[in-house]
Structure formats: structure tokens, C-alpha cells
Scaffold this motif. Structure first.
Motif, short mmCIF file in Angstrom:
data_model
loop_
_atom_site.label_atom_id
_atom_site.label_comp_id
_atom_site.label_asym_id
_atom_site.label_seq_id
_atom_site.Cartn_x
_atom_site.Cartn_y
_atom_site.Cartn_z
N SER A 89 -6.51 -0.01 -2.98
CA SER A 89 -6.74 -0.88 -1.82
C SER A 89 -5.39 -1.39 -1.30
O SER A 89 -4.46 -1.60 -2.08
N ALA A 138 -5.73 0.59 11.68
CA ALA A 138 -6.87 1.13 10.93
C ALA A 138 -6.67 2.62 10.67
O ALA A 138 -6.91 3.11 9.56
N LEU A 178 -12.94 -2.17 5.92
CA LEU A 178 -11.71 -1.97 6.70
C LEU A 178 -11.70 -2.98 7.84
O LEU A 178 -12.63 -3.04 8.64
N GLN A 213 -7.73 -2.73 3.70
CA GLN A 213 -8.84 -1.85 3.33
C GLN A 213 -9.13 -2.02 1.85
O GLN A 213 -8.22 -2.16 1.04
N LEU A 231 -14.20 4.15 1.24
CA LEU A 231 -13.44 3.18 2.04
C LEU A 231 -14.48 2.13 2.43
O LEU A 231 -15.11 2.20 3.49
#
Length: 286
Positions: A233, A280, A268, A247, A265
Motif C-alpha cells: 500500500s 490515481a 483508492l 491506495q 486494489l
């Protein structure tokens, strides 16, 4: 008298002889509940599997009072026949209760699921008393036509859909992540103050339909979940060390047999002032 006694009697009437109905005892029932969930998932073609650790986290979190918010029906041999949970989100702006429940495939078609659903709905309405505008929500796997029909027949309507997408790296050429704007850099998630990340999360999702702000307690539970992979992460910080994007990655080893080795994932978020700048995309590409 228990105000829900008539509903409890309906559940008992639908159960086979010798079955017992009681609140869930997490350490006693977790394994049997996981067996039930996974049997039902396989029955409807859902590849997602549960684990004892995940079930224990769900049953011991701050959003549920197991003695009042859960029921499990147990066969004489210890098999879980069916269960129902009412999980609360008592954020004053978006108060909600999420209903969870399953019936083992071997016991479906007896009216057990409908009776359990009615009990959890009544319990949810009790929880939401004093929270004007609160809603009761339930989530179903798209392939579970029986569960969808049941919920619709009890007054529910579809309001939201989720898509789960898979990217297979073995079939993709290696790419270099798109550059970040000047002054920003990526750091391991664990190097950023957790409270700053909680506040960033709440900011990022304040305009996201259906989301509620996370308290210090719920954020701690979220980050301490066994599925979270902190080493995978990351956060994007500015020149002052303030996080502006992040994230959170997760893994669920119990899904390996049905889905292969996946890393999710899971969350986010990008600060609204930094959206449209590729943050992103950068985090996904990494």
C-alpha cells in the motif's frame, strides 16, 4: 416479552426438527458459518470465499453487537443451517444498517431465508430508531437469482452495482508509471501518519455516493484487518509531507483456488484539489 418474538417463532417454525436458534457466539460458530457461506457461494457460482479470520473480524467489529444483532440456526450435528446479521453504520449524516444472511443450500426452499430476512429488517429498524433518513441495505451476488427475488419481494430495490475487474500482469508488457506533478512523491503507506490518512480518506469519499466518514475506531479496524497488505500500500505526499492520495492493497488467500493469486486494489482515493493530475493512474500503474 421480546418484541421480535413473533418473527423468531416464524424462523423456528421453518427449521427442521432438532435445530436450535440463538445469537452467534463468534469463537464457537465462526468455522460453521464460513462453511455455510462457502457452500452457498459455490452453489450460486460466486468465486469469492470466506475465511475464519475474516468472519471473526466481522463478528467482533464495532459495528455489530452479536448478542442482539445476530442469529444462527444450528442443526443437531453442528452444521450452520442459516444466519442473519445486522451491521450498523451510525454516522449521523448517513445512518444505515447492512443486512447479511445466508441459508445452506441443503436447507433452502423452506422459508428460512425469508424469516431470517424479516427478523434482521426489524432489528435494523430498531437500530435506526432516532436516526431520521436512515436506510436498510442488503447486497447480493448478481448470479444469486433466488436471493435477489427474495429481497425484492420483501420491498428492496436495486440502487447500486459493483464491477470487479482483473488485470493480468503476465499478459501485459512492463510499463513505467506516468510521472507525478512536481513536488509530489510516493512513499510507503506505513510512513504516513494514520490519522492524516483517515482524514484524507474521509475527504476523498465525502462526495462519493453511499460512503460514510470513518471514525478513529472504524479506521483502525479497517487498517488492522488481516487482509490488508501494508507493504504493498502507498501514499502520495506533497513537499510538506501531507498525503494527497493513497491506495490500500488487500489479499484473500482463501480465494486462490477459485480466482488464482490476486491482490486487490481495495481503496483508492485522491484529494479533490489534486484530481485530474494523474495521481490515481500513477498509483495503479505502480
Amino acid at each position: 416479552m421480546n418484541p421480535h418474538e413473533p418473527l423468531l417463532q416464524q424462523i423456528r417454525a421453518a427449521l427442521p426438527a432438532g435445530a436450535t436458534l440463538r445469537p452467534v457466539v463468534p469463537r464457537v460458530d465462526a468455522a460453521a458459518l464460513v462453511d455455510l457461506v462457502n457452500a452457498d457461494a459455490a452453489h450460486v457460482g460466486n468465486p469469492i470465499r470466506d475465511s475464519i479470520d475474516d468472519m471473526m473480524e466481522e463478528l467482533t467489529g464495532s459495528d455489530i453487537e452479536v448478542a442482539r444483532d445476530t442469529l444462527v440456526a444450528v442443526a443437531p450435528d453442528g452444521t450452520a443451517i442459516g444466519f442473519a446479521f445486522a451491521n450498523r453504520v451510525t454516522n449521523p449524516e448517513k445512518s444505515r444498517v447492512f443486512l447479511f444472511g445466508r441459508v445452506h443450500p441443503a436447507y433452502q426452499g423452506r422459508g428460512i431465508g425469508r424469516a431470517l430476512l424479516r427478523w434482521t429488517k426489524a432489528r435494523a429498524e430498531e437500530i435506526l430508531d432516532g436516526h431520521p433518513g436512515g436506510t436498510v441495505q442488503v447486497q447480493n451476488f448478481e448470479g444469486d437469482a433466488r436471493a435477489i427475488r427474495l429481497c425484492e419481494s420483501e420491498g428492496a430495490r436495486a440502487i447500486r452495482w459493483f464491477a470487479e475487474m482483473v488485470h493480468t500482469f503476465a499478459n501485459t508488457r512492463e510499463e513505467i508509471a506516468s510521472p507525478l506533478p512536481a513536488g509530489l512523491r510516493v512513499v510507503p503507506y506505513g510512513e504516513v501518519d494514520s490519522e492524516k490518512l483517515r482524514l484524507l480518506h474521509n475527504h476523498c469519499f465525502a462526495d462519493h455516493w453511499g460512503s460514510s466518514a470513518m471514525s478513529e475506531v472504524t479506521w483502525h479496524e479497517r487498517m488492522e484487518a488481516g487482509s490488508v497488505r501494508m507493504a504493498a500500500s502507498e501514499a502520495v505526499i506533497d513537499e510538506h509531507g501531507t498525503p494527497v492520495a493513497y491506495q490500500i492493497s488487500e489479499e484473500f488467500p482463501q480465494d486462490a483456488e477459485t480466482l488464482g493469486n490476486l491482490r486487490w486494489l481495495a481503496t483508492l482515493g485522491v484529494h479533490r484539489d489534486y484530481r485530474g493530475k494523474g495521481l490515481a493512474t500513477h498509483l495503479i500503474q505502480r
